[in-house]
Motif scaffolding. Structure first.
Motif, PDB file in Angstrom:
ATOM      1  N   ALA A  33     -28.338   8.002 -15.738  1.00 38.43           N
ATOM      2  CA  ALA A  33     -27.570   7.210 -16.680  1.00 38.43           C
ATOM      3  C   ALA A  33     -26.608   8.163 -17.385  1.00 38.43           C
ATOM      4  O   ALA A  33     -26.960   9.309 -17.679  1.00 38.43           O
ATOM      5  CB  ALA A  33     -28.468   6.537 -17.699  1.00 38.43           C
ATOM      6  N   ILE A  34     -25.409   7.690 -17.618  1.00 42.65           N
ATOM      7  CA  ILE A  34     -24.404   8.505 -18.293  1.00 42.65           C
ATOM      8  C   ILE A  34     -24.036   7.862 -19.622  1.00 42.65           C
ATOM      9  O   ILE A  34     -23.794   6.652 -19.689  1.00 42.65           O
ATOM     10  CB  ILE A  34     -23.141   8.651 -17.434  1.00 42.65           C
ATOM     11  N   ARG A  52     -26.074   2.794 -16.687  1.00 44.80           N
ATOM     12  CA  ARG A  52     -27.045   3.351 -15.752  1.00 44.80           C
ATOM     13  C   ARG A  52     -26.542   3.218 -14.322  1.00 44.80           C
ATOM     14  O   ARG A  52     -26.580   4.166 -13.558  1.00 44.80           O
ATOM     15  CB  ARG A  52     -28.417   2.675 -15.895  1.00 44.80           C
ATOM     16  N   SER A  53     -26.092   2.044 -13.979  1.00 44.74           N
ATOM     17  CA  SER A  53     -25.522   1.844 -12.653  1.00 44.74           C
ATOM     18  C   SER A  53     -24.449   0.784 -12.750  1.00 44.74           C
ATOM     19  O   SER A  53     -24.395   0.024 -13.723  1.00 44.74           O
ATOM     20  CB  SER A  53     -26.597   1.431 -11.643  1.00 44.74           C
ATOM     21  N   ALA A  98     -25.885  13.230 -19.416  1.00 46.79           N
ATOM     22  CA  ALA A  98     -26.627  12.637 -18.307  1.00 46.79           C
ATOM     23  C   ALA A  98     -28.113  12.568 -18.615  1.00 46.79           C
ATOM     24  O   ALA A  98     -28.695  13.532 -19.134  1.00 46.79           O
ATOM     25  CB  ALA A  98     -26.391  13.438 -17.027  1.00 46.79           C
ATOM     26  N   ASP A  99     -28.697  11.438 -18.276  1.00 46.95           N
ATOM     27  CA  ASP A  99     -30.125  11.164 -18.491  1.00 46.95           C
ATOM     28  C   ASP A  99     -30.715  10.783 -17.133  1.00 46.95           C
ATOM     29  O   ASP A  99     -30.359   9.738 -16.577  1.00 46.95           O
ATOM     30  CB  ASP A  99     -30.272  10.032 -19.501  1.00 46.95           C
ATOM     31  N   PHE A 100     -31.588  11.613 -16.588  1.00 48.19           N
ATOM     32  CA  PHE A 100     -32.197  11.331 -15.291  1.00 48.19           C
ATOM     33  C   PHE A 100     -33.207  10.192 -15.420  1.00 48.19           C
ATOM     34  O   PHE A 100     -34.159  10.278 -16.211  1.00 48.19           O
ATOM     35  CB  PHE A 100     -32.879  12.580 -14.730  1.00 48.19           C
ATOM     36  N   ALA A 113     -29.164   9.922 -28.404  1.00 49.76           N
ATOM     37  CA  ALA A 113     -28.915  11.181 -27.702  1.00 49.76           C
ATOM     38  C   ALA A 113     -30.160  11.823 -27.124  1.00 49.76           C
ATOM     39  O   ALA A 113     -30.075  12.597 -26.157  1.00 49.76           O
ATOM     40  CB  ALA A 113     -28.228  12.160 -28.653  1.00 49.76           C
ATOM     41  N   GLY A 114     -31.331  11.494 -27.671  1.00 48.24           N
ATOM     42  CA  GLY A 114     -32.547  12.200 -27.307  1.00 48.24           C
ATOM     43  C   GLY A 114     -32.837  12.360 -25.830  1.00 48.24           C
ATOM     44  O   GLY A 114     -33.149  13.461 -25.376  1.00 48.24           O
ATOM     45  N   PRO A 115     -32.750  11.289 -25.029  1.00 46.22           N
ATOM     46  CA  PRO A 115     -33.145  11.415 -23.614  1.00 46.22           C
ATOM     47  C   PRO A 115     -32.164  12.183 -22.728  1.00 46.22           C
ATOM     48  O   PRO A 115     -32.492  12.510 -21.588  1.00 46.22           O
ATOM     49  CB  PRO A 115     -33.211   9.954 -23.150  1.00 46.22           C
ATOM     50  N   TYR A 116     -30.982  12.454 -23.206  1.00 51.16           N
ATOM     51  CA  TYR A 116     -29.956  13.067 -22.368  1.00 51.16           C
ATOM     52  C   TYR A 116     -30.176  14.570 -22.272  1.00 51.16           C
ATOM     53  O   TYR A 116     -30.214  15.277 -23.283  1.00 51.16           O
ATOM     54  CB  TYR A 116     -28.565  12.751 -22.916  1.00 51.16           C
ATOM     55  N   GLU A 117     -30.297  15.036 -21.021  1.00 54.67           N
ATOM     56  CA  GLU A 117     -30.650  16.444 -20.810  1.00 54.67           C
ATOM     57  C   GLU A 117     -29.436  17.345 -20.585  1.00 54.67           C
ATOM     58  O   GLU A 117     -29.487  18.544 -20.882  1.00 54.67           O
ATOM     59  CB  GLU A 117     -31.567  16.593 -19.579  1.00 54.67           C
TER      60      GLU A 117
END
Length: 129
Positions: A33-34, A52-53, A98-100, A113-117
């Motif tokens: 997901a962006i 996400r898509s 980007a969040d896998f 913002a937390g989940p974005y690596e």
């Protein structure tokens, strides 16, 4: 390793438009997901939009709904943010992140913002007359 590079920022008059690009390298984006985030001087970062898509609904902050459109081209490994009807309050550094999310996981993208690596270096957007 995933690397993200934003481009397309600049100076625009109120009411104008810009299209930001977030180009990824190193890893295919199709399981990510962006999100687009922005940070204005003296303010906390805020989530602007995420996707996400292409087959799922994108999310937008209320401040940009109806003016901004996020899209992605996985063949080009790039995500875009079309920004229309810009106003001075949109002035900020814009970042993509980007969040896998594995395909089997059902959660959508988030404006938190937390989940974005992985994060890009940002691109400046200035709206001024």
């Amino acid at each position: 390793q995933l690397q993200l590079v934003e481009s397309g920022g600049g100076l625009v008059h109120p009411g104008g438009s810009l299209r930001l690009s977030c180009a990824a390298s190193g890893v295919a984006l199709d399981s990510y997901a962006i999100g687009w985030f922005r940070q204005a001087p003296g303010k906390v970062p805020e989530g602007v939009s995420c996707i996400r898509s292409s087959s799922e609904s994108a999310k937008y902050d209320d401040s940009v709904k109806g003016r901004f459109t996020i899209s992605r081209d996985d063949a080009k490994n790039t995500v875009y943010l079309q920004m229309n009807s810009l106003n001075p309050e949109d002035t900020a550094v814009y970042y993509c992140a980007a969040d896998f999310i594995p395909p089997a996981v059902g959660r959508g993208c988030t404006l938190q913002a937390g989940p974005y690596e992985s994060w890009g270096q940002g691109t400046q957007v200035t709206v001024s007359s």
